[in-house]
Every structure is written in C-alpha cells, then in structure tokens.
Design an enzyme around this catalytic site. Structure first.
Site, short mmCIF file in Angstrom:
data_model
loop_
_atom_site.label_atom_id
_atom_site.label_comp_id
_atom_site.label_asym_id
_atom_site.label_seq_id
_atom_site.Cartn_x
_atom_site.Cartn_y
_atom_site.Cartn_z
N GLU A 65 9.19 13.09 30.74
CA GLU A 65 9.14 12.32 29.50
C GLU A 65 8.57 13.14 28.36
OE1 GLU A 65 6.86 8.64 29.32
OE2 GLU A 65 7.44 8.40 27.22
N ASP A 86 7.61 11.33 35.29
CA ASP A 86 6.81 10.64 34.27
C ASP A 86 5.34 10.87 34.61
OD1 ASP A 86 5.77 9.12 32.29
OD2 ASP A 86 7.01 7.36 32.66
N ILE A 88 2.47 9.99 33.14
CA ILE A 88 1.73 8.72 33.14
C ILE A 88 2.72 7.63 32.79
CG2 ILE A 88 -0.16 7.33 32.23
CD1 ILE A 88 -1.58 9.82 31.30
N ASP A 89 3.02 6.77 33.75
CA ASP A 89 3.85 5.60 33.45
C ASP A 89 2.88 4.43 33.29
OD1 ASP A 89 6.34 4.25 33.05
OD2 ASP A 89 5.99 3.27 34.96
N THR A 91 1.11 4.28 29.93
CA THR A 91 0.15 4.92 29.02
C THR A 91 -0.73 3.90 28.30
OG1 THR A 91 1.51 6.88 28.71
CG2 THR A 91 0.00 6.36 26.92
N ASP A 214 11.29 7.02 34.31
CA ASP A 214 10.54 5.80 34.68
C ASP A 214 11.00 5.28 36.04
OD1 ASP A 214 9.30 5.40 32.03
OD2 ASP A 214 11.31 4.84 31.37
P1 2AM Z 1 5.31 4.79 29.46
O1 2AM Z 1 4.03 4.11 29.66
O2 2AM Z 1 5.51 6.01 30.31
O3 2AM Z 1 5.66 5.07 28.04
C1 2AM Z 1 6.46 -0.74 29.68
O4 2AM Z 1 7.29 -1.76 29.27
C2 2AM Z 1 7.29 0.34 30.35
O5 2AM Z 1 8.26 0.86 29.41
C3 2AM Z 1 6.48 1.51 30.79
O6 2AM Z 1 7.00 1.95 32.02
C4 2AM Z 1 6.65 2.51 29.66
O7 2AM Z 1 6.48 3.84 30.05
C5 2AM Z 1 8.08 2.26 29.25
N1 2AM Z 1 8.34 2.64 27.85
C6 2AM Z 1 7.45 2.80 26.87
N2 2AM Z 1 8.02 3.12 25.71
C7 2AM Z 1 9.32 3.20 25.95
C8 2AM Z 1 10.46 3.51 25.12
N3 2AM Z 1 10.33 3.81 23.84
N4 2AM Z 1 11.68 3.47 25.69
C9 2AM Z 1 11.80 3.15 26.99
N5 2AM Z 1 10.76 2.85 27.81
C10 2AM Z 1 9.53 2.87 27.31
CA CA Z 2 7.35 5.64 31.56
CA CA Z 3 5.00 8.20 30.40
CA CA Z 4 5.68 6.97 26.83
#
Ligand code: 2AM
Ligand code: CA
Ligand code: CA
Ligand code: CA
Length: 261
Positions: A65, A86, A88-89, A91, A214
């Site tokens: 990511e 990923d 940190i999934d 964040t 993800d």
């Molecule tokens: P992340 O924390 O790695 O950014 C939350 O609804 C989920 O959607 C999390 O798994 C998050 O991952 C992901 N996510 C966050 N922003 C996003 C984006 N802009 N497009 C697609 N997925 C996203």
């Molecule tokens: Ca993610």
């Molecule tokens: Ca992430």
């Molecule tokens: Ca992110």
C-alpha cells in the site's frame, strides 16, 4: 527458509515494531483526503517488510500500500511471484490507540494466491493459510461457521474513507441489510474481518473499494477455511477484484442479492 516461514516471521516481527510505536507521538499525514490518513509507522513497517522479503527472495516483486504512493510499478499479469502487502491494515485504529489493526502479507504465483498471513499485534493472533493445505490460527485448523439464516448471522463491513462513493454505498447497504441480520460489526480492518470469517467469529463480511493488499492474505485464509470470496457482482476473486463479499458460503447468494443496487 520457505515462503510461509518468511511470511510468518516477517508479519510477527513487523507487528511487534508497530505495537511498540502505538501511543507514542507519530507523524500523521493525509493521503487522498482528510479521511485517508497515513503515519510514519505505516511507511517504516512497509520498509521493514520489503527489506525482509527482498533479502529472502530477490527476484520476487512486491506490491504494498505505501509503495503505491512512491511510484512503485508492478505488473500483476506478467509476474511470477508477487507479494501483496498491507503493513498496517486499520491505520485509524492504530492512530486512535484502539485494537483491531493487522499486518497482512499475501503471495501470488502467476495470479493465484498461494500464501496468506495476517497478524494481529494486540492479541498476538497469527492467522495463516497455504493453498490446498488449510487455514490456521497458530496450529489450530480453521473452519467457517455453518449458519445459513441471515437473521442468525453476525455480519461485518467497513466504513471506507472515500465518503462520496464507497462510504455512501456502504451506508445505503447497511440500511437494507442491517435490520435483516442478527447484528453488524465494524472492527476497522478488512484483513481482520476476513480472518474472523475464516475462524467462524463472523459469518460474513463485505466492503466495497478495497485494494488487493487489503484482501489477498485474508481471502486465501477464508477460502482455505471453506468459505467463499467474490466480487460484489459474484465473480470469483482474482487479483483485479476491488472490494469483496466474503462468507461461510451458506449466506453468499442471499448476501449478494441484498447488496446489489
Ligand atoms: P487501511 O487502514 O490500510 O488504510 C476500513 O474501511 C478499511 O478500508 C481498512 O481496511 C482500510 O485500510 C481500508 N481503506 C482505507 N482507505 C481506503 C481507500 N482510500 N481505498 C480503499 N480502502 C481503504
Ligand atoms: Ca488496508
Ligand atoms: Ca494500510
Ligand atoms: Ca491506508
């Protein structure tokens, strides 16, 4: 060391580093919008994962990511081995001092998922799967739930950061589905939702707009635990799938019907 062993060790070591940094002051910046945040720990974690994977497997490609935003170019169609990472999934949970963030590491060979590892640093739970060899939490083999009635099912979703398209869509879908299931959970990490479906802790999960980093690892873990993962239109999961519907299988058709707009 084999692929699985490297992926397991990388996920656990990176997860430990991430957990040690939670709660200390981390620099937070916006990515695509004020709803889409990244910290320096996301970036350091991705660097750590990349350096371990590259050292072990120099010819493999890595799609992560945070690399996406640094000009990384990976052609999924033509690649032999591609790691889908990923760091940190979840964040948002990490930033807020909440549990429910994970390290997600998948490996595809010629477009097919062969390894999936998801580590939860808060609970120290390590979920993993190898193609055709089952899905596991530590050494315990995982099996999806057997519920087939939506009104007895606990279903999870995510609240996407792009508010106009995918968040608006999830809110509409929740209006429709919410009253029909036993209850709904929103834990904040797509990878965690997927492995909880594999473990039978959730009966289904859907979220539009997700990316392959993800979903790759968690999808193989669901499949190896006997569950189904498709696109929202019901197409079989592949590396081009954006957003997923995952379930124990028994609920899949009714979910797809209800989620269709
Ligand atoms: P992340 O924390 O790695 O950014 C939350 O609804 C989920 O959607 C999390 O798994 C998050 O991952 C992901 N996510 C966050 N922003 C996003 C984006 N802009 N497009 C697609 N997925 C996203
Ligand atoms: Ca993610
Ligand atoms: Ca992430
Ligand atoms: Ca992110």
């Amino acid at each position: 060391m084999g692929f699985l062993q490297v992926a397991l060790e990388t996920a656990v070591e990176t997860g430990k580093m991430i957990k040690e940094r939670q709660g200390s002051s981390v620099i937070i910046t916006e990515k695509s919008s004020p709803y889409d945040l990244v910290t320096e720990v996301d970036q350091e974690a991705e660097k750590m994962i990349r350096s371990r994977l590259t050292q072990a497997f120099p010819e493999h490609q890595i799609l992560g990511e945070e690399g996406m935003y640094q000009g990384q170019v990976v052609s999924l169609e033509n690649a032999e081995y591609v790691w889908l990472v990923d760091p940190i999934d979840g964040t948002n949970n990490f930033i807020k001092g909440l549990p429910g963030y994970t390290v997600s590491i998948g490996l595809a060979y010629r477009g097919e998922l062969i390894i999936g590892v998801v580590y939860d640093p808060t609970t120290k739970e390590l979920f993993w799967a190898e193609k055709n060899k089952g899905a596991y939490l530590h050494q315990k083999q995982l099996q999806v739930s057997t519920l087939s009635k939506l009104n007895e099912s606990t279903v999870a979703t995510g609240i996407p950061s792009d508010i106009h398209q995918h968040r608006a869509q999830v809110l509409r879908q929740l209006q429709k589905l919410g009253p029909l299931c036993l209850n709904v959970r929103v834990l904040g990490s797509a990878a965690l939702h997927l492995v909880y479906v594999a473990a039978g802790r959730l009966d289904a999960f859907w979220e539009p707009g997700l990316n392959i980093w993800d979903t790759a690892a968690g999808t193989l873990i669901v499949q190896e635990a006997g569950g189904h993962v498709t696109s929202a239109s019901g197409a079989p999961f592949d590396l081009a799938t954006k957003g997923v519907v995952a379930s124990n299988g028994y609920l899949h058709e009714s979910l797809l019907g209800l989620l269709a707009e």
